[in-house]
Design an enzyme around this catalytic site. Structure first.
Site, mmCIF file in Angstrom:
data_model
loop_
_atom_site.group_PDB
_atom_site.id
_atom_site.type_symbol
_atom_site.label_atom_id
_atom_site.label_comp_id
_atom_site.label_asym_id
_atom_site.label_seq_id
_atom_site.Cartn_x
_atom_site.Cartn_y
_atom_site.Cartn_z
ATOM 1 N N TRP A 36 0.797 -1.228 0.000
ATOM 2 C CA TRP A 36 0.000 0.000 0.000
ATOM 3 C C TRP A 36 0.833 1.283 0.000
ATOM 4 O O TRP A 36 1.831 1.385 0.726
ATOM 5 C CB TRP A 36 -0.869 0.001 1.257
ATOM 6 C CG TRP A 36 -1.557 1.297 1.518
ATOM 7 C CD1 TRP A 36 -1.079 2.345 2.264
ATOM 8 C CD2 TRP A 36 -2.851 1.703 1.057
ATOM 9 N NE1 TRP A 36 -1.999 3.368 2.284
ATOM 10 C CE2 TRP A 36 -3.096 3.004 1.558
ATOM 11 C CE3 TRP A 36 -3.834 1.088 0.265
ATOM 12 C CZ2 TRP A 36 -4.270 3.700 1.298
ATOM 13 C CZ3 TRP A 36 -5.010 1.784 0.010
ATOM 14 C CH2 TRP A 36 -5.212 3.068 0.518
ATOM 15 N N MET A 37 0.379 2.287 -0.768
ATOM 16 C CA MET A 37 0.965 3.635 -0.740
ATOM 17 C C MET A 37 -0.142 4.666 -0.585
ATOM 18 O O MET A 37 -1.165 4.573 -1.253
ATOM 19 C CB MET A 37 1.688 3.889 -2.062
ATOM 20 C CG MET A 37 1.928 5.352 -2.413
ATOM 21 S SD MET A 37 2.431 5.590 -4.153
ATOM 22 C CE MET A 37 4.163 5.167 -4.091
ATOM 23 N N ASN A 38 0.057 5.658 0.316
ATOM 24 C CA ASN A 38 -0.742 6.884 0.198
ATOM 25 C C ASN A 38 0.175 8.091 0.110
ATOM 26 O O ASN A 38 1.114 8.048 -0.702
ATOM 27 C CB ASN A 38 -1.909 6.971 1.191
ATOM 28 C CG ASN A 38 -1.601 6.895 2.658
ATOM 29 O OD1 ASN A 38 -1.292 5.841 3.178
ATOM 30 N ND2 ASN A 38 -1.721 7.990 3.360
ATOM 31 N N ASP A 39 -0.056 9.134 0.840
ATOM 32 C CA ASP A 39 0.548 10.450 0.576
ATOM 33 C C ASP A 39 2.032 10.472 0.191
ATOM 34 O O ASP A 39 2.840 9.768 0.794
ATOM 35 C CB ASP A 39 0.487 11.331 1.835
ATOM 36 C CG ASP A 39 -0.829 11.279 2.534
ATOM 37 O OD1 ASP A 39 -1.772 10.695 2.005
ATOM 38 O OD2 ASP A 39 -0.901 11.830 3.649
ATOM 39 N N PHE A 98 3.332 8.867 10.311
ATOM 40 C CA PHE A 98 2.434 9.494 9.355
ATOM 41 C C PHE A 98 3.196 10.526 8.511
ATOM 42 O O PHE A 98 4.400 10.693 8.641
ATOM 43 C CB PHE A 98 1.256 10.156 10.090
ATOM 44 C CG PHE A 98 0.139 9.192 10.449
ATOM 45 C CD1 PHE A 98 0.330 7.818 10.451
ATOM 46 C CD2 PHE A 98 -1.123 9.671 10.794
ATOM 47 C CE1 PHE A 98 -0.704 6.938 10.787
ATOM 48 C CE2 PHE A 98 -2.162 8.814 11.127
ATOM 49 C CZ PHE A 98 -1.955 7.446 11.127
ATOM 50 N N SER A 99 2.443 11.262 7.712
ATOM 51 C CA SER A 99 3.044 12.112 6.685
ATOM 52 C C SER A 99 3.945 13.204 7.244
ATOM 53 O O SER A 99 3.775 13.663 8.376
ATOM 54 C CB SER A 99 1.947 12.745 5.837
ATOM 55 O OG SER A 99 1.438 11.758 4.979
ATOM 56 N N ASP A 168 1.172 16.084 9.779
ATOM 57 C CA ASP A 168 1.673 16.351 8.421
ATOM 58 C C ASP A 168 2.531 17.620 8.346
ATOM 59 O O ASP A 168 2.231 18.551 7.586
ATOM 60 C CB ASP A 168 0.506 16.430 7.414
ATOM 61 C CG ASP A 168 -0.470 15.261 7.553
ATOM 62 O OD1 ASP A 168 -0.026 14.192 8.017
ATOM 63 O OD2 ASP A 168 -1.653 15.415 7.207
ATOM 64 N N GLU A 223 -5.624 18.497 6.123
ATOM 65 C CA GLU A 223 -4.461 17.615 6.144
ATOM 66 C C GLU A 223 -3.401 18.107 5.162
ATOM 67 O O GLU A 223 -3.689 18.834 4.208
ATOM 68 C CB GLU A 223 -4.878 16.189 5.750
ATOM 69 C CG GLU A 223 -5.948 15.589 6.650
ATOM 70 C CD GLU A 223 -6.190 14.110 6.372
ATOM 71 O OE1 GLU A 223 -6.119 13.320 7.321
ATOM 72 O OE2 GLU A 223 -6.448 13.742 5.219
HETATM 73 C C1 FRU Z 1 -3.757 12.027 4.404
HETATM 74 C C2 FRU Z 1 -3.451 11.346 5.727
HETATM 75 C C3 FRU Z 1 -2.547 12.222 6.553
HETATM 76 C C4 FRU Z 1 -1.878 11.240 7.451
HETATM 77 C C5 FRU Z 1 -1.706 10.039 6.549
HETATM 78 C C6 FRU Z 1 -1.814 8.717 7.248
HETATM 79 O O1 FRU Z 1 -4.056 11.169 3.360
HETATM 80 O O2 FRU Z 1 -4.651 11.049 6.385
HETATM 81 O O3 FRU Z 1 -3.211 13.260 7.216
HETATM 82 O O4 FRU Z 1 -0.665 11.712 7.931
HETATM 83 O O5 FRU Z 1 -2.719 10.136 5.563
HETATM 84 O O6 FRU Z 1 -1.443 7.678 6.404
#
Ligand code: FRU
Length: 494
Positions: A36-39, A98-99, A168, A223
């Protein structure tokens, strides 16, 4: 010292990435190494390379305890994976790293600043994240967390601030050598705002001011903020949760917000003049920017949205891609985005068709593919009668297609991936009000296997969407209800 948790993640990603064939990934967009990847996190230029870190759970293609994945690139398009940089391995970040962001220190090391998360049982028995900010220092591959983490916690927050939503950090160095960072936060009623902190060395931080407050206008919690000077203006980017649409601006759920205005540095406050969405498509969130060595402000976002994550089946080998890097500028008080100019080096097989009359469905020689850079220039084909609708369909075969359609009378451009092969009841369409006179419109469409990014009228609006249509669906066709005259310049991207 690398922790056991990080060693395991590094071993896992190195082993399991071998099961993913090159064609199963996008070509010039970064996707999760495994899982998985997000920000985007820590997007920076350091030691002659662009570094991109990202929110990462290597073990499954769904969100889990957050690590930081890591990749480097010389041209922002070809990425090489490096070992995962951070893992949730300390008492103060055991529920997630987190980010956050990155900056180079004067001694040549790189500083990562991130949100450290610990779940805490509340008096009412609810389990909630307590979010603090921490730093780690490294050489571009290995990072050591600072012994005195966290560097910002609940005690540094102004009155009324939520300790549950404090995340963040985006860090930068000021001209006088000091550091600033902004962090997303909200009041106890959930209303978002951005806090400004300062530091002489990147390790000791003080609260400075509330940079800007939402006042219940754009969603709730804000965010992933970013803040920079561009073309004579200050620009604040943030990604609000729980948005409500306002006409054709913004859309429900997790959205993106660009505020353009001025910065009162003495007071530490931002005065906004204009607001707009950053992306008008379906899948774009939490963008971050970097200043390139030649002075361009380049932005990359997570090419996904929390509300549409079920688009990909849970057994997919990876989930989550980054958008194209986009050069930003401000024109007539609006944010403009264009694909980073490095993309031009990937262009080959130029195909041009000029003054093509489109009425009904039209297919053109040499116009197909799933890794494509295509510019369409549209004009009304009949000076007496404005056409009703124009559409371009791509990732197309007998069964599937994704389309862009334009209705000049309403000036509405729509992206629609309903027939892209998705079996989920999620958002598949989005509409955007664009500028057009007499049926004219310019579209630059970039396809990279699993995505489409549309830059309208030289970047005045951008619409982004992912699509997991089988790759054999590579047809492109054009349609008009009425008469359109169209120029096409198309390249394959290799
Ligand atoms: C945004 C977020 C950030 C948080 C991260 C957690 O997409 O919710 O606010 O740091 O993803 O994975």
């Amino acid at each position: 010292m690398t922790s056991q948790t990080l060693r395991e993640a590094r071993k896992y990603e190195e082993t399991v990435e071998k099961n993913i064939a090159g064609e199963e990934r996008p070509d010039f967009h970064l996707c999760a190494r495994t899982g998985w990847m997000n920000d985007p996190n820590g997007f920076s230029y350091y030691n002659g390379m662009y570094h991109m870190f990202y929110q990462y759970y290597p073990y499954e293609s769904k969100w889990g305890p957050m690590h930081w994945g890591h990749a480097v690139s010389r041209d922002l398009l070809h990425w090489e994976y490096l070992p995962a940089a951070l893992a949730p391995d300390e008492a103060y970040d055991r529920d997630g790293c987190f980010s956050g962001s990155a900056v180079a220190l004067p001694d040549g090391r790189q500083l990562l600043m991130y949100t450290s998360v610990v779940k805490e049982r509340q008096e009412n028995e609810a389990l909630r994240d307590i979010q603090t900010q921490s730093v780690a220092v490294g050489d571009g591959i290995d990072y050591e967390k600072y012994a005195k983490n966290p560097v910002l916690d609940g005690n540094d927050l102004p009155e009324g601030a939520s300790r549950f939503d404090f995340r963040d950090p985006k860090i930068w160095q000021n001209a006088d050598g000091t550091y600033s960072c902004i962090v997303g936060n909200c009041l106890m009623d959930g209303d978002g705002r951005i806090l400004l902190f300062t530091s002489s060395d990147g390790f000791q931080w003080q609260f400075r001011s509330i940079l800007v407050s939402n006042n219940h206008r754009f969603g709730r919690m804000w965010e992933c903020p970013d803040f920079f000077f561009l073309d004579g203006k200050w620009v604040l980017l943030t990604s609000p949760q729980d948005m409500l649409p306002q006409g054709f601006e913004y859309h429900n759920g997790n959205g993106t917000l660009c505020l353009i205005g001025a910065f009162d540095e003495a007071a530490g406050t931002f005065q906004e003049e204009r607001d707009q969405a950053i992306d008008y498509g379906i899948d774009f969130y939490a963008p971050q920017t970097v200043l390139t060595p030649d002075g361009r402000r380049v932005m990359i976002g997570w090419m996904q949205n929390w509300d549409t994550c079920s688009l990909r089946a849970p057994d997919a080998p990876w989930m989550g891609q980054m958008s194209l890097p986009r050069e930003l500028s401000i024109k007539d008080g609006r944010l403009y985005q264009t694909p980073v100019r490095e993309l031009e080096a990937l262009r080959c097989n130029r195909t041009v068709h000029e003054k093509v009359p489109v009425s009904g469905t039209v297919r053109l020689n040499g116009i197909k593919g799933r890794r494509v850079d295509m510019e369409l220039t549209l004009r009304a084909g009949d000076p007496q009668a404005l056409y009703q609708k124009f559409a371009v369909r791509f990732a197309q075969n007998d069964q599937y297609q994704t389309s862009l359609s334009f209705r000049p009378r309403e000036s509405i451009l729509k992206v629609d991936r309903k027939f892209s092969g998705s079996r989920r009841a999620i958002i598949h369409q989005r509409r955007c009000l664009v500028d057009s006179a007499d049926g004219s419109l310019k579209l630059r469409i970039i396809l990279d296997r699993f995505s489409v990014e549309v830059f309208v009228n030289d970047g005045a609006h951008v619409l982004t969407a992912t699509m997991y249509t089988e790759q054999s669906a590579d047809g492109i066709s054009f349609f008009a209800d009425g008469a359109v005259e169209m120029d096409v310049v198309k390249y394959d991207l290799m």
